[in-house]
Motif scaffolding. Sequence first.
Motif, mmCIF file in Angstrom:
data_model
loop_
_atom_site.group_PDB
_atom_site.id
_atom_site.type_symbol
_atom_site.label_atom_id
_atom_site.label_comp_id
_atom_site.label_asym_id
_atom_site.label_seq_id
_atom_site.Cartn_x
_atom_site.Cartn_y
_atom_site.Cartn_z
ATOM 1 N N VAL A 51 0.845 -1.198 0.000
ATOM 2 C CA VAL A 51 0.000 0.000 0.000
ATOM 3 C C VAL A 51 0.881 1.250 0.000
ATOM 4 O O VAL A 51 1.881 1.311 0.711
ATOM 5 C CB VAL A 51 -0.896 -0.006 1.260
ATOM 6 C CG1 VAL A 51 -1.727 1.263 1.334
ATOM 7 C CG2 VAL A 51 -1.797 -1.231 1.257
ATOM 8 N N LEU A 52 0.493 2.213 -0.814
ATOM 9 C CA LEU A 52 1.260 3.452 -0.944
ATOM 10 C C LEU A 52 0.611 4.566 -0.122
ATOM 11 O O LEU A 52 -0.578 4.830 -0.268
ATOM 12 C CB LEU A 52 1.268 3.831 -2.429
ATOM 13 C CG LEU A 52 2.329 4.754 -2.981
ATOM 14 C CD1 LEU A 52 3.731 4.195 -2.789
ATOM 15 C CD2 LEU A 52 2.071 4.971 -4.483
ATOM 16 N N ARG A 53 1.375 5.172 0.780
ATOM 17 C CA ARG A 53 0.894 6.311 1.574
ATOM 18 C C ARG A 53 1.930 7.418 1.494
ATOM 19 O O ARG A 53 3.075 7.189 1.870
ATOM 20 C CB ARG A 53 0.705 5.924 3.055
ATOM 21 C CG ARG A 53 -0.304 4.815 3.305
ATOM 22 C CD ARG A 53 -1.735 5.335 3.343
ATOM 23 N NE ARG A 53 -2.662 4.242 3.579
ATOM 24 C CZ ARG A 53 -3.659 3.892 2.759
ATOM 25 N NH1 ARG A 53 -3.888 4.577 1.654
ATOM 26 N NH2 ARG A 53 -4.450 2.894 3.058
ATOM 27 N N ASN A 54 1.526 8.576 1.046
ATOM 28 C CA ASN A 54 2.446 9.715 0.884
ATOM 29 C C ASN A 54 3.714 9.313 0.131
ATOM 30 O O ASN A 54 4.821 9.658 0.528
ATOM 31 C CB ASN A 54 2.835 10.307 2.251
ATOM 32 C CG ASN A 54 1.603 10.742 3.043
ATOM 33 O OD1 ASN A 54 0.672 11.314 2.458
ATOM 34 N ND2 ASN A 54 1.592 10.443 4.328
ATOM 35 N N GLY A 55 3.521 8.542 -0.927
ATOM 36 C CA GLY A 55 4.659 8.176 -1.764
ATOM 37 C C GLY A 55 5.519 7.050 -1.209
ATOM 38 O O GLY A 55 6.525 6.680 -1.818
ATOM 39 N N LEU A 56 5.142 6.488 -0.040
ATOM 40 C CA LEU A 56 5.928 5.393 0.537
ATOM 41 C C LEU A 56 5.121 4.105 0.548
ATOM 42 O O LEU A 56 3.919 4.135 0.829
ATOM 43 C CB LEU A 56 6.311 5.723 1.990
ATOM 44 C CG LEU A 56 7.373 6.798 2.218
ATOM 45 C CD1 LEU A 56 7.542 7.058 3.715
ATOM 46 C CD2 LEU A 56 8.706 6.365 1.593
ATOM 47 N N VAL A 57 5.788 3.009 0.270
ATOM 48 C CA VAL A 57 5.134 1.704 0.392
ATOM 49 C C VAL A 57 5.204 1.341 1.874
ATOM 50 O O VAL A 57 6.284 1.092 2.411
ATOM 51 C CB VAL A 57 5.835 0.655 -0.490
ATOM 52 C CG1 VAL A 57 5.208 -0.717 -0.281
ATOM 53 C CG2 VAL A 57 5.742 1.054 -1.957
ATOM 54 N N VAL A 58 4.042 1.371 2.530
ATOM 55 C CA VAL A 58 4.036 1.174 3.991
ATOM 56 C C VAL A 58 4.010 -0.320 4.322
ATOM 57 O O VAL A 58 3.325 -1.112 3.681
ATOM 58 C CB VAL A 58 2.858 1.915 4.677
ATOM 59 C CG1 VAL A 58 3.058 3.422 4.571
ATOM 60 C CG2 VAL A 58 1.524 1.512 4.088
ATOM 61 N N ASN A 59 4.767 -0.663 5.322
ATOM 62 C CA ASN A 59 4.986 -2.075 5.637
ATOM 63 C C ASN A 59 3.814 -2.728 6.378
ATOM 64 O O ASN A 59 3.156 -3.644 5.863
ATOM 65 C CB ASN A 59 6.260 -2.213 6.474
ATOM 66 C CG ASN A 59 6.812 -3.620 6.457
ATOM 67 O OD1 ASN A 59 7.584 -3.968 5.567
ATOM 68 N ND2 ASN A 59 6.412 -4.451 7.405
ATOM 69 N N ASP A 60 3.531 -2.236 7.587
ATOM 70 C CA ASP A 60 2.655 -2.999 8.479
ATOM 71 C C ASP A 60 1.199 -3.015 7.997
ATOM 72 O O ASP A 60 0.510 -4.026 8.154
ATOM 73 C CB ASP A 60 2.760 -2.457 9.910
ATOM 74 C CG ASP A 60 4.198 -2.588 10.435
ATOM 75 O OD1 ASP A 60 5.079 -3.044 9.663
ATOM 76 O OD2 ASP A 60 4.448 -2.226 11.591
ATOM 77 N N GLU A 61 0.778 -1.916 7.386
ATOM 78 C CA GLU A 61 -0.580 -1.890 6.843
ATOM 79 C C GLU A 61 -0.686 -2.868 5.654
ATOM 80 O O GLU A 61 -1.710 -3.537 5.477
ATOM 81 C CB GLU A 61 -0.916 -0.462 6.389
ATOM 82 C CG GLU A 61 -2.378 -0.253 6.068
ATOM 83 C CD GLU A 61 -2.666 1.171 5.586
ATOM 84 O OE1 GLU A 61 -1.821 2.066 5.757
ATOM 85 O OE2 GLU A 61 -3.762 1.360 5.015
ATOM 86 N N SER A 62 0.389 -2.975 4.884
ATOM 87 C CA SER A 62 0.394 -3.925 3.759
ATOM 88 C C SER A 62 0.286 -5.355 4.260
ATOM 89 O O SER A 62 -0.376 -6.193 3.632
ATOM 90 C CB SER A 62 1.672 -3.776 2.921
ATOM 91 O OG SER A 62 1.777 -2.470 2.405
ATOM 92 N N LEU A 63 0.936 -5.637 5.395
ATOM 93 C CA LEU A 63 0.921 -7.013 5.924
ATOM 94 C C LEU A 63 -0.495 -7.520 6.160
ATOM 95 O O LEU A 63 -0.803 -8.682 5.865
ATOM 96 C CB LEU A 63 1.691 -7.097 7.248
ATOM 97 C CG LEU A 63 3.207 -6.929 7.221
ATOM 98 C CD1 LEU A 63 3.789 -7.159 8.609
ATOM 99 C CD2 LEU A 63 3.834 -7.868 6.213
ATOM 100 N N GLU A 64 -1.343 -6.646 6.696
ATOM 101 C CA GLU A 64 -2.725 -7.080 6.980
ATOM 102 C C GLU A 64 -3.442 -7.492 5.706
ATOM 103 O O GLU A 64 -4.154 -8.499 5.674
ATOM 104 C CB GLU A 64 -3.513 -5.932 7.621
ATOM 105 C CG GLU A 64 -3.092 -5.636 9.038
ATOM 106 C CD GLU A 64 -3.716 -4.333 9.544
ATOM 107 O OE1 GLU A 64 -4.854 -4.007 9.116
ATOM 108 O OE2 GLU A 64 -3.048 -3.653 10.343
ATOM 109 N N ILE A 65 -3.239 -6.713 4.642
ATOM 110 C CA ILE A 65 -3.905 -7.032 3.368
ATOM 111 C C ILE A 65 -3.316 -8.300 2.760
ATOM 112 O O ILE A 65 -4.044 -9.179 2.284
ATOM 113 C CB ILE A 65 -3.782 -5.844 2.386
ATOM 114 C CG1 ILE A 65 -4.347 -4.578 3.032
ATOM 115 C CG2 ILE A 65 -4.474 -6.160 1.069
ATOM 116 C CD1 ILE A 65 -4.220 -3.340 2.184
#
Length: 335
Positions: free
Chosen positions: A141-155
């Motif tokens: 998941v991209l947030r403010n131009g960064l691929v965020v780690n922990d939120e991506s893990l849930e998905i």
Amino acid sequence: MTQFANLGTYPAVRLRRNRADDWTRRLVAENTLTTDDLIWPVFIKEGFGTREPVDAMPGQCRVSLAELVDHVGRAVDAGIPAIALFPVTAAERKDREGSEATNPHNLVCQAARILKASFPALGLIGDVALDPYTDHGHDGVLRNGLVVNDESLEILARQAVIQAQAGIDTLAPSDMMDGRIGALRSALDAAGLTNVRLMSYAAKYASGFYGPFRDALGSSGTLKGDKRTYQMDPANSDEALREVALDLQEGADMVMVKPGMPYLDIIQRVKATFAVPTFAYQVSGEYSMIRAAIDNGWLDPDKVILESLMAFKRAGCSGIFSYFAIEAAERLKRG
Ligand code: PBG
């Protein structure tokens, strides 16, 4: 060489003697390549009755669900133990969070149900990553131009569970988020899916050799930037061992190195260090290079296809993902 000094020297020693005849060459061969070592990656798409050729990968195609049983039947007939599914997702199904990844009726889940019903003994490997489903082409998941780690893990964990529920028996996370193996293992266990295997893309490099694959999936145009904030730097080797160690601790059953041929040194170190089932992905760019040279008459397919795969066995691989899998199986059969 000093360790070999007491084994004698020329002219008493002549290594060519063992190479002189086919029967001795066969007896002293240190490695073997068989159909059991091959995994065939398959691109799937929506629609009916069409096999769309992939321009950048001559000989490979995107196959619709209607054609899938016929297409994959070739792998089953060839004796290939497992295939890996990669979905080509229509642009209108892509969004910022890659929500289609967690839709239990998505292409991969539909394909898994069809294939399990037709070929119950065939291993099905499902890719876990968001890039086929995100409108920015990143694996998380991209947030403010960064691929965020922990939120991506849930998905990713939800993506894994719905694929396993649809019949995928091995999940292969290719996203390179930190902690994904642990997140997937606990989500699978919580859903009662304890026997579903995890084959981790443990050492996956930020490589230019994935170019033709992104064309096949239609994600090359959509990818914003590159994947260097999560995939590994090609300069690194020790770091690959740390990645593998963590994935094993988190519950990976098998590990993978990717790309393949330019990273044989990594495969050898991983196998020597951990002695676990180690796989390689001979990626799209490797396939396309060899294929193009064959198609131009510059390389001999009777020699280079199996030679390129044997290299992985020599390096220590249990098996290889290869777009040449069918062709290689046919060649192995012919002998
Ligand atoms: C994406 C994924 C990629 C491949 C497999 N899964 C490409 C990427 O990371 O951009 C590459 C396979 C190939 O090149 O054959 N999660």
